[in-house]
Design an enzyme around this catalytic site. Structure first.
Site, short mmCIF file in Angstrom:
data_model
loop_
_atom_site.label_atom_id
_atom_site.label_comp_id
_atom_site.label_asym_id
_atom_site.label_seq_id
_atom_site.Cartn_x
_atom_site.Cartn_y
_atom_site.Cartn_z
N GLU A 122 37.95 23.45 -50.16
CA GLU A 122 37.17 22.28 -49.76
C GLU A 122 36.36 21.82 -50.98
O GLU A 122 35.26 22.28 -51.23
CB GLU A 122 36.23 22.61 -48.60
CG GLU A 122 35.53 21.38 -48.06
CD GLU A 122 34.47 21.71 -47.02
OE1 GLU A 122 33.87 20.75 -46.50
OE2 GLU A 122 34.25 22.90 -46.73
N ASP A 265 33.79 25.53 -39.39
CA ASP A 265 33.03 25.38 -40.64
C ASP A 265 31.97 26.48 -40.71
O ASP A 265 30.86 26.27 -41.21
CB ASP A 265 32.40 24.00 -40.74
CG ASP A 265 31.94 23.65 -42.16
OD1 ASP A 265 32.38 24.32 -43.11
OD2 ASP A 265 31.13 22.72 -42.31
N ALA A 299 24.07 22.85 -42.97
CA ALA A 299 24.73 23.63 -44.01
C ALA A 299 25.82 24.49 -43.39
O ALA A 299 25.59 25.65 -43.04
CB ALA A 299 23.70 24.48 -44.75
#
Length: 376
Positions: A122, A265, A299
């Site tokens: 990523e 994620d 985050a």
């Protein structure tokens, strides 16, 4: 070894009278009548979940501790929540870290470490404007050095997240020719530039709505391209923080069946007691069920896959079967692995999860098997 759950969902239909024979890590037979001792299981058995965006787990981040031990920690941690295949995800880094990550994943693939399906890079070929917590010092246009890493044939399934600002359509086509899965994200690109990337072979979007140019009445931008192109898969983080449930429902209705997939994620806190950690100059803390930098930015996430499945049912009003497929069958199709994972079928890997149901209707993971071995 024969498993007999109360109910089986194989990825297509439900069965109340089936048993699964596992031989050498594969589903050898699905039978109604059996004459051998079997393992009786109280719950519904479903295909193992597949997570294409996993930054860490078990207290370890792949960026910080780029080792085989970290990969094994991640697999073990996420198996607690039903994940049986994952792409360890390397967040924007310098070339040395990319090479180090590739070497570790190569070793994992060669050693056939269960649960590691490949790798997701990523970044670093993103837009600084939409970088999120990615380190701007490492964000750069793609070069021959990175292309060589991504096109290696010993890394399992390779996924890259890139921004149109940092890569050309010709370079995307080159990656696709070498069987790299190209996803778009972390970008402020205009609609027309996104479409050029899709025409060049990009087939996915990373965490839809987050860190990308938004849809407006006159400018479709990246979100508009993601929602309107029926060929593309879109990952979505259903934690109630990254995307409002009403917006997520719009995406679900816009995309064809099978093209919206659940991702976490997830960072290192999953499967651990960790409450805070540092990442690239950010002090990141777990605040209830979300991870926040000292800057106030999200985050990554503290989401696990069974929670994503439950949230899909609540937020999108999807059926149980559809929610499971969004976490298993559909990501397997994106990865080109639909015959081996994402379903319970003869010849497929024996990756499955036993679920129990709470009084409030939500499901929890009771047991997880990867290639026939119980991991949780």
């Amino acid at each position: 070894m024969i498993f007999k759950p109360t109910q089986l969902f194989d990825g297509v239909q439900f069965h109340d009278d089936k048993a699964i024979r596992v031989v050498n890590g594969k589903v050898a037979e699905i039978v109604t009548y059996y004459h051998e001792p079997c393992i009786e299981l109280d719950g519904v058995m479903v295909p193992g979940f597949i997570d294409t965006q996993v930054n860490g787990g078990g207290g370890a981040l792949f960026n910080h501790e780029t080792t085989l031990e970290t990969l094994q920690k991640m697999v073990k941690a996420h198996a607690m929540f039903g994940t049986t295949s994952l792409l360890p995800t390397l967040i924007t880094s310098d070339i040395a870290k990319l090479q180090e990550a590739a070497e570790i994943v190569s070793k994992a693939i060669k050693q056939e470490i269960p649960g590691i399906a490949g790798v997701h890079f990523e970044g670093p070929h993103l837009s600084i404007v939409k970088k999120g917590i990615h380190n701007s010092q490492h964000i750069r246009k793609i070069t021959e050095d990175e292309l060589k890493i991504y096109c290696r044939n010993d890394l399992g399934k390779v996924m890259v997240t890139v921004a149109p600002e940092s890569i050309s359509p010709a370079q995307i086509s080159y990656l696709v020719e070498h069987e790299v899965i190209v996803c778009l994200g972390h970008s402020n690109a205009e609609y027309e530039d996104v479409v050029k990337c899709i025409e060049a072979g990009a087939i996915g979007f990373t965490h839809l709505f987050n860190a990308m140019s938004q849809l407006t009445s006159r400018d479709p931008n990246m979100v508009g391209a993601a929602l309107s192109d029926d060929r593309c898969w879109t990952g979505i983080i259903l934690d109630g923080h990254h995307v409002h449930p009403a917006v997520a429902k719009v995406a679900y209705r816009a995309k064809p069946k099978g093209k919206l997939i659940l991702v976490t994620d997830a960072m290192s806190t999953i499967g651990s007691q960790q409450q805070a950690f540092h990442f690239d100059g950010h002090q990141i803390s777990l605040a209830q069920d979300k991870l926040v930098s000292h800057t106030g930015q999200l985050a990554g996430s503290a989401l696990d896959m069974i929670s994503a499945v439950n949230n899909s049912r609540k937020m999108l009003n999807t059926s149980f079967a559809e929610s499971i497929n969004m976490a298993s069958r559909y990501p397997a199709q994106l990865l080109g692995l639909a015959t081996s994972i994402g379903q319970i079928a003869v010849g497929a890997d024996a990756n499955f999860v036993l679920l129990g149901q709470e009084s409030n209707g939500e499901y929890h993971v009771k047991n997880t098997w990867i290639q026939g071995e119980q991991f949780y």
